[in-house]
Design a protein around this motif. Structure first.
Motif, PDB file in Angstrom:
ATOM      1  N   ALA A 107     -16.459 -20.219 -11.263  1.00  0.00           N
ATOM      2  CA  ALA A 107     -15.838 -20.006  -9.961  1.00  0.00           C
ATOM      3  C   ALA A 107     -16.615 -20.732  -8.863  1.00  0.00           C
ATOM      4  N   LEU A 108     -17.939 -20.681  -8.951  1.00  0.00           N
ATOM      5  CA  LEU A 108     -18.762 -21.372  -7.961  1.00  0.00           C
ATOM      6  C   LEU A 108     -18.572 -22.873  -8.053  1.00  0.00           C
ATOM      7  N   ALA A 109     -18.508 -23.412  -9.269  1.00  0.00           N
ATOM      8  CA  ALA A 109     -18.309 -24.856  -9.433  1.00  0.00           C
ATOM      9  C   ALA A 109     -16.975 -25.292  -8.834  1.00  0.00           C
ATOM     10  N   ASP A 110     -15.908 -24.498  -9.050  1.00  0.00           N
ATOM     11  CA  ASP A 110     -14.602 -24.825  -8.461  1.00  0.00           C
ATOM     12  C   ASP A 110     -14.686 -24.832  -6.938  1.00  0.00           C
ATOM     13  N   TYR A 111     -15.381 -23.830  -6.401  1.00  0.00           N
ATOM     14  CA  TYR A 111     -15.536 -23.737  -4.953  1.00  0.00           C
ATOM     15  C   TYR A 111     -16.282 -24.953  -4.401  1.00  0.00           C
ATOM     16  N   LEU A 112     -17.383 -25.324  -5.044  1.00  0.00           N
ATOM     17  CA  LEU A 112     -18.182 -26.442  -4.558  1.00  0.00           C
ATOM     18  C   LEU A 112     -17.445 -27.775  -4.715  1.00  0.00           C
ATOM     19  N   ARG A 113     -16.695 -27.930  -5.814  1.00  0.00           N
ATOM     20  CA  ARG A 113     -15.909 -29.165  -5.985  1.00  0.00           C
ATOM     21  C   ARG A 113     -14.896 -29.314  -4.856  1.00  0.00           C
ATOM     22  N   GLY A 114     -14.271 -28.190  -4.504  1.00  0.00           N
ATOM     23  CA  GLY A 114     -13.302 -28.235  -3.417  1.00  0.00           C
ATOM     24  C   GLY A 114     -13.936 -28.631  -2.096  1.00  0.00           C
ATOM     25  N   ARG A 115     -15.101 -28.089  -1.814  1.00  0.00           N
ATOM     26  CA  ARG A 115     -15.780 -28.413  -0.552  1.00  0.00           C
ATOM     27  C   ARG A 115     -16.250 -29.858  -0.538  1.00  0.00           C
ATOM     28  N   LEU A 116     -16.834 -30.305  -1.652  1.00  0.00           N
ATOM     29  CA  LEU A 116     -17.391 -31.649  -1.693  1.00  0.00           C
ATOM     30  C   LEU A 116     -16.307 -32.726  -1.660  1.00  0.00           C
ATOM     31  N   SER A 117     -15.158 -32.427  -2.221  1.00  0.00           N
ATOM     32  CA  SER A 117     -14.084 -33.429  -2.281  1.00  0.00           C
ATOM     33  C   SER A 117     -13.161 -33.365  -1.073  1.00  0.00           C
ATOM     34  N   GLY A 118     -13.435 -32.445  -0.154  1.00  0.00           N
ATOM     35  CA  GLY A 118     -12.594 -32.326   1.026  1.00  0.00           C
ATOM     36  C   GLY A 118     -11.249 -31.684   0.752  1.00  0.00           C
ATOM     37  N   LEU A 243     -17.339 -16.635  -0.801  1.00  0.00           N
ATOM     38  CA  LEU A 243     -17.092 -17.221   0.513  1.00  0.00           C
ATOM     39  C   LEU A 243     -15.754 -17.948   0.567  1.00  0.00           C
ATOM     40  N   ALA A 244     -15.322 -18.509  -0.564  1.00  0.00           N
ATOM     41  CA  ALA A 244     -14.031 -19.197  -0.583  1.00  0.00           C
ATOM     42  C   ALA A 244     -12.903 -18.237  -0.235  1.00  0.00           C
ATOM     43  N   ALA A 245     -12.993 -16.985  -0.717  1.00  0.00           N
ATOM     44  CA  ALA A 245     -11.961 -15.999  -0.411  1.00  0.00           C
ATOM     45  C   ALA A 245     -11.979 -15.634   1.072  1.00  0.00           C
ATOM     46  N   PHE A 246     -13.165 -15.407   1.627  1.00  0.00           N
ATOM     47  CA  PHE A 246     -13.258 -15.101   3.056  1.00  0.00           C
ATOM     48  C   PHE A 246     -12.701 -16.256   3.895  1.00  0.00           C
ATOM     49  N   GLU A 247     -13.058 -17.481   3.511  1.00  0.00           N
ATOM     50  CA  GLU A 247     -12.599 -18.638   4.269  1.00  0.00           C
ATOM     51  C   GLU A 247     -11.088 -18.818   4.149  1.00  0.00           C
ATOM     52  N   ALA A 248     -10.523 -18.494   2.978  1.00  0.00           N
ATOM     53  CA  ALA A 248      -9.072 -18.596   2.800  1.00  0.00           C
ATOM     54  C   ALA A 248      -8.349 -17.621   3.723  1.00  0.00           C
ATOM     55  N   VAL A 249      -8.878 -16.394   3.837  1.00  0.00           N
ATOM     56  CA  VAL A 249      -8.244 -15.417   4.733  1.00  0.00           C
ATOM     57  C   VAL A 249      -8.375 -15.867   6.184  1.00  0.00           C
ATOM     58  N   GLU A 250      -9.546 -16.407   6.549  1.00  0.00           N
ATOM     59  CA  GLU A 250      -9.731 -16.889   7.921  1.00  0.00           C
ATOM     60  C   GLU A 250      -8.768 -18.027   8.246  1.00  0.00           C
ATOM     61  N   GLU A 251      -8.579 -18.952   7.301  1.00  0.00           N
ATOM     62  CA  GLU A 251      -7.645 -20.056   7.533  1.00  0.00           C
ATOM     63  C   GLU A 251      -6.218 -19.535   7.696  1.00  0.00           C
ATOM     64  N   TRP A 252      -5.852 -18.552   6.863  1.00  0.00           N
ATOM     65  CA  TRP A 252      -4.507 -17.970   6.953  1.00  0.00           C
ATOM     66  C   TRP A 252      -4.311 -17.280   8.295  1.00  0.00           C
ATOM     67  N   MET A 253      -5.319 -16.533   8.757  1.00  0.00           N
ATOM     68  CA  MET A 253      -5.209 -15.846  10.045  1.00  0.00           C
ATOM     69  C   MET A 253      -5.033 -16.850  11.181  1.00  0.00           C
ATOM     70  N   GLU A 254      -5.787 -17.943  11.120  1.00  0.00           N
ATOM     71  CA  GLU A 254      -5.660 -18.960  12.161  1.00  0.00           C
ATOM     72  C   GLU A 254      -4.256 -19.551  12.183  1.00  0.00           C
ATOM     73  N   ALA A 255      -3.713 -19.810  10.989  1.00  0.00           N
ATOM     74  CA  ALA A 255      -2.355 -20.359  10.909  1.00  0.00           C
ATOM     75  C   ALA A 255      -1.314 -19.371  11.434  1.00  0.00           C
ATOM     76  N   GLU A 256      -1.598 -18.071  11.270  1.00  0.00           N
ATOM     77  CA  GLU A 256      -0.650 -17.036  11.714  1.00  0.00           C
ATOM     78  C   GLU A 256      -0.901 -16.599  13.157  1.00  0.00           C
ATOM     79  N   GLY A 257      -1.920 -17.169  13.786  1.00  0.00           N
ATOM     80  CA  GLY A 257      -2.226 -16.803  15.153  1.00  0.00           C
ATOM     81  C   GLY A 257      -2.858 -15.422  15.281  1.00  0.00           C
ATOM     82  N   LEU A 258      -3.560 -14.976  14.255  1.00  0.00           N
ATOM     83  CA  LEU A 258      -4.189 -13.659  14.260  1.00  0.00           C
ATOM     84  C   LEU A 258      -5.689 -13.790  14.488  1.00  0.00           C
ATOM     85  N   THR A 259      -6.248 -12.786  15.180  1.00  0.00           N
ATOM     86  CA  THR A 259      -7.677 -12.769  15.467  1.00  0.00           C
ATOM     87  C   THR A 259      -8.299 -11.516  14.877  1.00  0.00           C
TER      88      THR A 259
END
Length: 294
Positions: A107-118, A243-259
């Motif tokens: 799971a960590l390797a998948d997360y890091l690959r995603g971050r490193l590859s943009g 952290l990938a899960a927390f960041e995914a929820v934060e991105e979703w909230m931003e897209a939905e206009g939620l704080t």
């Protein structure tokens, strides 16, 4: 320490025993030094090692267990177990730990690959985010400044203590969770707050003021709220892959206009000890406001 040997028992030289065990003399000397396989006798004058034929099975077993990268202490537990079934259970427990660790590393390797590859957006898209409404609840809580590597042990211990206390306070009345009032990482220590909903507020306050005082146990009433959350498996809970899960929820909230309207949390709804690496165990969540009126 050499084993006791009967005077009539045939002994094998280290070379003969190594050939029978299909191991090198160097490996046998190492097992002796590590305390895993002592020779039956060591000649006091020459220092030569001698073994019993009955030690062959143990020698082969030690060699095979070392191929699993098993720590020496765990090898000793397996080979010294009282009977084959007990040894097999200890091996199974060790291998379950290995599989859980490997699942977390994947799971960590998948997360890091995603971050490193943009590919952050693509990575976050693997998480399903939704909102859920939580009713008002009375919480019995315990807080601590804790670093990321200390967190798993503290979460298990603190929630265990609070759930035990809740049984004396009308019972557990909701799903336990851990709230983060500041960042918890390898360098930042929170604090984190373990929370267990209880049924009887008066009993909880009495318990916190008495037996719970030594650990700074508190009781508070949390109003009804709405959470933005995503569900994750046991292998994804470890830091930093969570952290990938927390960041995914934060991105979703931003897209939905939620704080966020409060500290983020991990909601533990499953039996952790019974769950496998890929079993859902936790909701990563952010409060985003009160529930919508019906």
């Amino acid at each position: 320490m050499a084993e006791d040997v009967g005077v009539d028992e045939e002994l094998l030289s280290i070379g003969a025993f190594a050939a029978r065990a299909r191991l090198s003399a160097k490996a046998l000397r190492l097992y002796d030094r590590l305390g895993l396989l002592a020779p039956a006798r060591v000649d006091g004058a020459t220092g030569y090692r001698f073994y019993r034929a009955g030690q062959v099975e143990r020698a082969r077993l030690v060699a095979l267990l070392r191929q699993l990268d098993m720590p020496l202490a765990r090898i000793a537990e397996v080979v010294d177990a009282d009977g084959g079934a007990a040894g097999a259970e200890r091996l199974a427990a060790y291998w379950a730990d290995v599989e859980a660790r490997h699942a977390g590393q994947r799971a960590l390797a998948d997360y890091l690959r995603g971050r490193l590859s943009g590919r952050s957006s693509e990575m976050y898209g693997k998480f399903v985010v939704e909102t859920v409404d939580v009713p008002a609840q009375v919480l019995i809580t315990e807080s601590r400044h804790v670093l990321a590597d200390e967190l798993p042990a503290w979460i298990g211990a603190s929630l265990g203590r609070l759930e035990e206390a809740a049984r004396e306070c009308g019972g557990v009345a909701g799903t336990p969770f851990v709230a983060y009032h500041a960042e918890v990482s390898t360098e930042s220590d929170g604090p984190a707050e373990a929370c267990v909903p209880v049924a009887d507020e008066a009993a909880a306050r009495a318990w916190a003021g008495g037996r719970g005082r030594a650990r700074g146990t508190t009781v508070r009433v949390e109003p009804a709220l709405r959470l933005a959350c995503t569900r994750i498996a046991k292998a994804q809970v470890a830091h930093p892959q969570i952290l990938a899960a927390f960041e995914a929820v934060e991105e979703w909230m931003e897209a939905e206009g939620l704080t966020p309207t409060g500290p983020c949390r991990e909601v533990y709804f499953a039996d952790w000890s019974a769950a496998g690496p890929q079993d859902p165990v936790c909701d990563v969540a952010f409060p985003v406001g009160p529930p919508a009126e019906g």
